[in-house]
Design an enzyme around this catalytic site. Sequence first.
Site, mmCIF file in Angstrom:
data_model
loop_
_atom_site.group_PDB
_atom_site.id
_atom_site.type_symbol
_atom_site.label_atom_id
_atom_site.label_comp_id
_atom_site.label_asym_id
_atom_site.label_seq_id
_atom_site.Cartn_x
_atom_site.Cartn_y
_atom_site.Cartn_z
ATOM 1 N N CYS A 49 0.838 -1.209 0.000
ATOM 2 C CA CYS A 49 0.000 0.000 0.000
ATOM 3 C C CYS A 49 0.872 1.257 0.000
ATOM 4 C CB CYS A 49 -0.905 -0.016 1.230
ATOM 5 S SG CYS A 49 -1.890 1.484 1.415
ATOM 6 N N CYS A 328 25.272 -10.357 21.085
ATOM 7 C CA CYS A 328 26.541 -11.050 21.324
ATOM 8 C C CYS A 328 27.328 -11.029 20.014
ATOM 9 C CB CYS A 328 26.241 -12.473 21.766
ATOM 10 S SG CYS A 328 27.553 -13.260 22.663
#
Length: 356
Positions: A49, A328
């Site tokens: 859209c 990490c």
Amino acid sequence: MGKKRFSVLLVAALLLSGCSTPLVGREREEKAEMDLDKTENVIYLAGGCFWGIEALMQSIPGVLDAQSGYANGTGPEDAAYQTVCTGTTGFRETVRVEYDPERVSLDALLLAYFYVIDPTVQNRQGNDIGSQYQTGVYYTNDRAKETVERIAAIERGRSQAFFVEIGPLVNFYPAEEYHQDYLAKNPGGYCHIPREEMELFAGLRIDPGDYQKPAAEIIRDKLTAEQYRVTQESGTERPFDNAFWDQFEKGIYVDVVTGEPLFSSTDKLKSGCGWPAFSKPIEAAAVVERPDVSFGTRRTEVRSRAGDSHLGHVFAGAPESPNGVRYCINSAALRFIPYAKLEAEGYGYLLDLFGS
């Protein structure tokens, strides 16, 4: 709108068969010709859209204009919302984006676009289904083509399936007035893009266009064997035996391949994981997260935005993190820039991360 436009008669060979309904509120004579955009700093983005993509682009500093419309379809006689919705015209709901390259790069716009779309589906985005919602990036000049194809190659490489159309603009017709600035007129209106994702780009500071991924041979020459294994082959270095796992000096951590800023010492955690750990990136959009099912586990991999370097993994439920999240990251994927050297190395615009 600052456009340079000229019109040429439609070439019959470019017309596809399709349904036609009367044009409402438009001049047929004006629509009988196709506008070819020759503005240099412009790109056309189809991302479901057009209300959401238009609002997203308008939120990015440096975008001069964003206009909803219909691209690469049958012809002007079919470029009307009710006709396009039949799915028979080939038109995609598309946003014309004009930008100031001194303020924002095409790289930044394209990577913002890819951040909010799902490239793995055809003829749909979010709850919207139909060929008019097919994703696509359409360029109008060779310089834009090079950038689009370079970014598309990166995105294609980190996606299990890739259905985004990449190609030249064939035609474009502005949508009806009520579609323009729709979400500004209707703040509570429907949008398939989460509002929090839009807000990420309203405060864009790190421009990925300043940190483009080098050619493969340059990367190989630039990196050590360990850096190459980690960043280019998705390797993992040994825990507790790497450069930054227990370092807490003031400064930022950048992608070792491109130099794009990724993490700050202000968000570094004292974690027992054995690798550098952070609660969040400097900017959320600077990293890309994707599912990782390697080694029989389900994890979320983290890659750098511009360089597509493998960085590490992100985990939820981390008690040592103020937000419960732990990034990490492999030390081999990072280069550390001390606070005292930020200005000299071109990162002075991030000094305010550390307060006054």
